[in-house]
Design an enzyme around this catalytic site. Structure first.
Site, PDB file in Angstrom:
ATOM      1  CB  THR A 290     -51.764  12.762  -9.788  1.00  0.00           C
ATOM      2  OG1 THR A 290     -50.722  13.316  -8.702  1.00  0.00           O
ATOM      3  CG2 THR A 290     -52.998  13.673  -9.114  1.00  0.00           C
ATOM      4  CG  ASP A 291     -47.084  11.776  -6.876  1.00  0.00           C
ATOM      5  OD1 ASP A 291     -48.322  12.491  -6.932  1.00  0.00           O
ATOM      6  OD2 ASP A 291     -45.893  11.936  -6.262  1.00  0.00           O
ATOM      7  CD  GLU A 292     -50.623  16.488  -5.568  1.00  0.00           C
ATOM      8  OE1 GLU A 292     -51.713  16.907  -4.884  1.00  0.00           O
ATOM      9  OE2 GLU A 292     -50.038  17.130  -6.477  1.00  0.00           O
TER      10      GLU A 292
ATOM     11  CE1 TYR B 290     -54.739  18.557 -10.312  1.00  0.00           C
ATOM     12  CE2 TYR B 290     -53.230  17.513  -8.593  1.00  0.00           C
ATOM     13  CZ  TYR B 290     -52.801  17.279  -9.526  1.00  0.00           C
ATOM     14  OH  TYR B 290     -52.388  16.639 -10.106  1.00  0.00           O
TER      15      TYR B 290
ATOM     16  CE  LYS C 190     -56.339  13.791 -12.405  1.00  0.00           C
ATOM     17  NZ  LYS C 190     -55.954  14.363 -13.959  1.00  0.00           N
TER      18      LYS C 190
END
Ligand SMILES: NC(=O)c1ccc[n+]([C@@H]2O[C@H](COP(=O)([O-])OP(=O)(O)OC[C@H]3O[C@@H](n4cnc5c(N)ncnc54)[C@H](O)[C@@H]3O)[C@@H](O)[C@H]2O)c1
Length: 338
Positions: free
Chosen positions: A124-126, A149, A153
């Site tokens: 993810t971009d997060e 989260y 990741k």
């Protein structure tokens, strides 16, 4: 026909990916533990000649290995994960189990299997964290995750790259921005807004609605993943984004305009309602996706407005989709614990 495994294939992106891969003539083996966020709606009319489902936790290395040996797939798309940031604030445990240990066990199964198999890990971009200025994250930027989260990741991404370097596992990572489209779990922003519009309920917006996200229609993401399967290079990460950032308030206003332009009747309670912000809420994520565009010749096809219209109309005409979930699940406010 090429065989591939999709883990987390009963979730939002996984089920859209399976549909897309089958349309592109792949045989798909879905491994999913069927957590609260699974749904079989998108897969209900799937061609059973090109599809098998195994209800299984990716932590179950022994069973994963058996599936690998029996089916000899050429690739694994790993989407199995706990995905809701608010839930990771309330109970991070499950995120460590699925997103870190799960990936570790998957990597160990691949290592033991030892045949040539390509792993495409969906991240993810997060992981890049809050990008407060006008810049966009590139693949070589350092990771700076903010929530349990995104930290889980980020950890799995690092594990994967270590297995490429140390054990010569053939893996790529995709870092995608926020997806939207058919079949998304109703506690995420866009399906929540659509459900509430259709049910004469207020539209809850965290904080002042200034948090900005980059949005991609789920099928554009799936095309990006197929491009990585076909042309992605071992040990490389690819950002998948559209360059379209919209803040939550403007997104809600866009949806309301779509509804008005379609002359859909809405009740008096459908009004924006600002609610308490999420702790540690990142202000902005934004990706630079030049690498995948240049090297793999991928680009998004859907404009945000046309994708949003298509998405609204899908939920409206597939209203039964919402009945698959307990209403308690998506009305309860999560993620306020400090
Ligand atoms: N939704 C987004 O905007 C977005 C953006 C970028 C990346 N991603 C990534 O894409 C992937 C899929 O996201 P999604 O939005 O479809 O999520 P989702 O929550 O809708 O689906 C996740 C699926 O994984 C399954 N699962 C969870 N733990 C498992 C385990 N231990 N073993 C087997 N299956 C398990 C769940 O049952 C569910 O079906 C995730 O890895 C997520 O981090 C999502």
């Amino acid at each position: 026909m090429k065989k591939v495994i999709v883990t987390g294939g009963s979730g939002f992106i996984g089920s859209n990916l399976i549909k897309f891969l089958i349309k592109n003539n792949y045989f798909v083996i879905n491994i999913d533990k069927n957590t609260y966020s699974k749904n079989s709606y998108i897969l209900k009319n799937i061609n059973k000649k090109k599809y098998i489902f195994h209800k299984l936790d990716i932590n179950n290395k022994k069973e994963v290995l058996k599936i690998l040996k029996k089916n000899k797939p050429s690739a694994i798309f790993n989407l199995a994960a706990e995905t809701h940031v608010d839930r990771s604030i309330d109970s991070p445990n499950q995120f460590i189990h699925s997103n870190i240990y799960g990936v570790f066990n998957l990597l160990e199964a691949i290592r033991e299997y030892s045949r040539k198999i390509k792993l495409i890990h969906i991240s993810t971009d997060e992981v890049y964290g809050d990008i407060k200025d006008k810049s966009r994250s590139s693949e070589n930027d350092p990771y700076n995750p903010s929530s349990p989260y995104s930290a889980s990741k980020a950890s799995s991404d690092h594990l994967i790259m270590s297995y490429v370097r140390t054990f010569d596992v053939d893996a790529c990572i995709s870092n995608c921005c926020n997806n939207y489209g058919p079949g998304q779990f109703p506690e995420k922003l866009i399906p929540t807004l659509i459900y509430n519009i259709l049910n004469n309920r207020p539209l809850p917006i965290y904080g002042k609605g200034v948090n900005s996200r980059e949005w991609i229609f789920v099928e554009d993401h799936c095309r990006g993943l197929l491009a990585i399967l076909k042309k992605g290079k071992k040990g490389e990460s690819y950002n998948i984004g559209t360059g379209i950032n919209v803040n939550n308030l403007n997104l809600t206003k866009m949806l309301l305009n779509i509804v008005r332009n379609k002359k859909i009747k809405i009740g008096n309670n459908v009004k924006i309602k600002f609610v308490k912000d999420r702790p540690g809420h990142d202000l902005r994520y934004a990706l630079n996706s030049n690498k995948i565009k240049k090297k793999l010749k991928w680009k998004p096809l859907k404009t945000f407005k046309s994708g949003l219209i298509e998405t609204f109309l899908w939920y409206q005409s597939n209203y039964k989709f919402f009945n698959n979930f307990s209403k308690k699940l998506f009305f309860k406010r999560l993620g306020l614990k400090r």
